[in-house]
Design a protein around this motif. Structure first.
Motif, PDB file in Angstrom:
ATOM      1  N   SER A 194      -0.960 -15.706 -18.060  1.00  0.00           N
ATOM      2  CA  SER A 194      -1.767 -14.504 -17.872  1.00  0.00           C
ATOM      3  C   SER A 194      -3.233 -14.813 -18.151  1.00  0.00           C
ATOM      4  O   SER A 194      -3.556 -15.664 -18.993  1.00  0.00           O
ATOM      5  N   SER A 195      -4.112 -14.111 -17.472  1.00  0.00           N
ATOM      6  CA  SER A 195      -5.544 -14.282 -17.698  1.00  0.00           C
ATOM      7  C   SER A 195      -6.257 -12.981 -17.375  1.00  0.00           C
ATOM      8  O   SER A 195      -5.775 -12.172 -16.569  1.00  0.00           O
ATOM      9  N   ALA A 196      -7.387 -12.772 -18.020  1.00  0.00           N
ATOM     10  CA  ALA A 196      -8.173 -11.554 -17.815  1.00  0.00           C
ATOM     11  C   ALA A 196      -9.412 -11.860 -16.994  1.00  0.00           C
ATOM     12  O   ALA A 196      -9.977 -12.956 -17.076  1.00  0.00           O
ATOM     13  N   SER A 197      -9.845 -10.906 -16.220  1.00  0.00           N
ATOM     14  CA  SER A 197     -11.073 -11.068 -15.444  1.00  0.00           C
ATOM     15  C   SER A 197     -12.271 -11.101 -16.388  1.00  0.00           C
ATOM     16  O   SER A 197     -12.335 -10.353 -17.372  1.00  0.00           O
ATOM     17  N   ALA A 198     -13.226 -11.954 -16.072  1.00  0.00           N
ATOM     18  CA  ALA A 198     -14.436 -12.057 -16.894  1.00  0.00           C
ATOM     19  C   ALA A 198     -15.275 -10.788 -16.816  1.00  0.00           C
ATOM     20  O   ALA A 198     -16.137 -10.545 -17.671  1.00  0.00           O
ATOM     21  N   ALA A 199     -15.030  -9.953 -15.800  1.00  0.00           N
ATOM     22  CA  ALA A 199     -15.829  -8.724 -15.618  1.00  0.00           C
ATOM     23  C   ALA A 199     -15.228  -7.526 -16.334  1.00  0.00           C
ATOM     24  O   ALA A 199     -15.774  -6.413 -16.247  1.00  0.00           O
ATOM     25  N   ASN A 200     -14.113  -7.705 -17.025  1.00  0.00           N
ATOM     26  CA  ASN A 200     -13.483  -6.573 -17.712  1.00  0.00           C
ATOM     27  C   ASN A 200     -14.409  -5.999 -18.779  1.00  0.00           C
ATOM     28  O   ASN A 200     -15.103  -6.733 -19.496  1.00  0.00           O
ATOM     29  N   THR A 201     -14.392  -4.664 -18.898  1.00  0.00           N
ATOM     30  CA  THR A 201     -15.205  -3.987 -19.915  1.00  0.00           C
ATOM     31  C   THR A 201     -14.355  -3.195 -20.895  1.00  0.00           C
ATOM     32  O   THR A 201     -14.889  -2.613 -21.849  1.00  0.00           O
ATOM     33  N   ALA A 289      -9.093 -26.289 -19.063  1.00  0.00           N
ATOM     34  CA  ALA A 289      -8.589 -25.305 -20.024  1.00  0.00           C
ATOM     35  C   ALA A 289      -9.287 -25.456 -21.370  1.00  0.00           C
ATOM     36  O   ALA A 289      -9.674 -24.462 -22.011  1.00  0.00           O
ATOM     37  N   MET A 290      -9.464 -26.700 -21.826  1.00  0.00           N
ATOM     38  CA  MET A 290     -10.143 -26.924 -23.102  1.00  0.00           C
ATOM     39  C   MET A 290     -11.612 -26.542 -23.015  1.00  0.00           C
ATOM     40  O   MET A 290     -12.189 -25.978 -23.955  1.00  0.00           O
ATOM     41  N   ASP A 291     -12.243 -26.821 -21.881  1.00  0.00           N
ATOM     42  CA  ASP A 291     -13.648 -26.473 -21.712  1.00  0.00           C
ATOM     43  C   ASP A 291     -13.842 -24.957 -21.724  1.00  0.00           C
ATOM     44  O   ASP A 291     -14.823 -24.447 -22.286  1.00  0.00           O
ATOM     45  N   SER A 292     -12.890 -24.229 -21.134  1.00  0.00           N
ATOM     46  CA  SER A 292     -13.007 -22.772 -21.089  1.00  0.00           C
ATOM     47  C   SER A 292     -12.903 -22.168 -22.488  1.00  0.00           C
ATOM     48  O   SER A 292     -13.617 -21.209 -22.816  1.00  0.00           O
ATOM     49  N   ASN A 314      -8.010 -12.718 -25.200  1.00  0.00           N
ATOM     50  CA  ASN A 314      -7.352 -13.040 -23.929  1.00  0.00           C
ATOM     51  C   ASN A 314      -7.633 -14.483 -23.513  1.00  0.00           C
ATOM     52  O   ASN A 314      -6.752 -15.187 -23.013  1.00  0.00           O
ATOM     53  N   ALA A 315      -8.886 -14.933 -23.721  1.00  0.00           N
ATOM     54  CA  ALA A 315      -9.225 -16.320 -23.373  1.00  0.00           C
ATOM     55  C   ALA A 315      -8.439 -17.299 -24.232  1.00  0.00           C
ATOM     56  O   ALA A 315      -7.944 -18.331 -23.729  1.00  0.00           O
ATOM     57  N   LEU A 316      -8.283 -16.979 -25.521  1.00  0.00           N
ATOM     58  CA  LEU A 316      -7.512 -17.860 -26.407  1.00  0.00           C
ATOM     59  C   LEU A 316      -6.034 -17.872 -26.014  1.00  0.00           C
ATOM     60  O   LEU A 316      -5.386 -18.923 -26.045  1.00  0.00           O
ATOM     61  N   SER A 317      -5.511 -16.711 -25.636  1.00  0.00           N
ATOM     62  CA  SER A 317      -4.102 -16.647 -25.231  1.00  0.00           C
ATOM     63  C   SER A 317      -3.859 -17.470 -23.972  1.00  0.00           C
ATOM     64  O   SER A 317      -2.878 -18.219 -23.874  1.00  0.00           O
TER      65      SER A 317
END
Length: 403
Positions: A194-201, A289-292, A314-317
């Protein structure tokens, strides 16, 4: 019948010459330690000995090839062990980064530590075999397989070829693995990411994906989850998209779609979206993945509110799942290397036993029995001496000796 003096002399000399030749042949056999000096002495044994010698020569070459393969696989196993240790350490750091009590400075320190591990992993991925050949470059082994690009991304410059070595009559073995299969792949058993959009508010934080029905028609597809007006809509990435589920969003209540379910907490904003993709389609590059996660940890959370906290979690997950998948893949490759090394050991043992049998058979075919040969030599020598003495005495008899 009267035997002339000349005829007697000729026959005696021929007999002595024949005995000398036989004695000389035995001397040659003793010096060479072999039953036959030329194939003409024993054509059948010579042919068999030639075949056995050829088999022993091939076996020796296979043994040399196995040694080369063992050396290369040992180097690879060492590199994979280092990669396993690095990824395990990164997983620990990612989990530690999820601690809500950490400050921006603490997270920046963790980002620095993960970046250091990333650099180490790149060096491991560019390991060579000690002869200037890079282990994970495929056929392009003369150049480093992983190269940093201008933007910081790590790009694979090798190919997916495997260098095969003939280690036995009917067995070729890969002495290396290509870097893409090791560091930019996942196992087929890896689940959804799973991943979240960077534009989420909004402040929605997702949990782990659970499988509820692996036989569902849409299971195995990639999905997008979007929010609007307090409702969620799950669609596939097909063209046109297929709606997998829709309904009102309730924090903490799992969303079920395509044979899987995903728990979410927090409050979404209209337009927020999430991706739930198979591991192969979610991005399999461990370096990326590590860079992100390094980039996410370096973003300050102070003043960002719940939305910033959600983005980090979310990024860590996402990174944790990807790093775990990469770790499992490296372990699988490492297990394959160990299996190949065990097979080489078994082939070495079998080859050694086969060589002993072949050498024993070759010895029976061509090696001289020293005791028997010396006994025969002494017999021939005694016979020759007796013949020579007899000939000398008979040759000296004349009537003049009795007048």
């Amino acid at each position: 019948m009267r035997i002339g003096t000349q005829s007697f002399y000729t026959q005696s000399m021929n007999g002595i010459g024949s005995q000398q030749q036989q004695l000389f042949r035995i001397q040659q056999q003793l010096a060479a330690g072999t039953k036959f000096l030329t194939p003409a002495d024993d054509p059948v044994a010579a042919a068999r000995a030639l075949g056995v010698s050829d088999a022993l020569a091939q076996s020796s070459q296979y043994a040399t090839s196995r040694s080369r393969a063992t050396l290369s696989l040992s180097k690879e196993e060492d590199a994979l062990k280092s990669a396993t240790d690095i990824l395990q350490n990164v997983k620990t750091l990612v989990v530690q980064a999820g601690n809500g009590t950490l400050s921006d400075a603490d997270r920046a320190s963790l980002a620095t530590a993960i970046q250091s591990n990333l650099d180490q992993l790149v060096n491991v991925a560019n390991a060579d075999d000690g002869n200037g050949q890079f282990l994970f470059a495929g056929y392009k082994s003369a150049n480093p397989p992983f190269v940093a690009q201008a933007g910081g991304a790590i790009q694979y410059m090798g190919d997916q070829g495997q260098r095969l070595i003939q280690i036995d009559v009917s067995r070729q073995m890969a002495a290396t693995d290509d870097g893409r299969s090791v560091f930019q792949s996942v196992q087929g058993s890896a689940g959804y990411v799973s991943s979240a959009s960077a534009a989420n508010t909004g402040s929605v934080v997702f949990g782990a994906v659970g499988v509820t029905d692996a036989t569902a028609p849409l299971y195995g597809k990639d999905f997008s989850i979007s929010f609007a007006g307090g409702n969620y809509t799950v669609t596939t990435h097909d063209t046109p998209p297929v709606v997998a589920a829709t309904g009102p969003y309730t924090a903490g209540t799992p969303i079920n779609f395509g044979g899987v379910q995903l728990s979410m907490s927090g409050t979404p904003a209209d337009g927020d979206s999430f991706e739930v993709a198979t591991a192969r389609n979610a991005g399999t590059d461990i370096f990326a993945a590590m860079d992100s996660v390094v980039s996410a940890l370096r973003q300050p959370l102070s003043g960002g509110g719940p939305a910033a906290q959600a983005r980090l979690q979310n990024a860590l997950s996402t990174a944790n799942v990807k790093i775990t998948n990469a770790h499992d893949n490296v372990l699988t490759v490492r297990s394959s290397v160990g299996s190949r090394m065990n097979e080489i050991d078994a082939l070495d043992a079998a080859g050694g036993s086969r060589d002993l049998i072949d050498k024993a058979y070759l010895s029976d075919l061509q090696d001289l029995d020293p005791a028997a040969a010396i006994s025969q030599f002494l017999q021939r020598q005694t016979s020759l001496q007796a013949t020579q003495q007899t000939f000398a005495r008979l040759h000296g008899i004349a009537l003049f000796n009795y007048l």
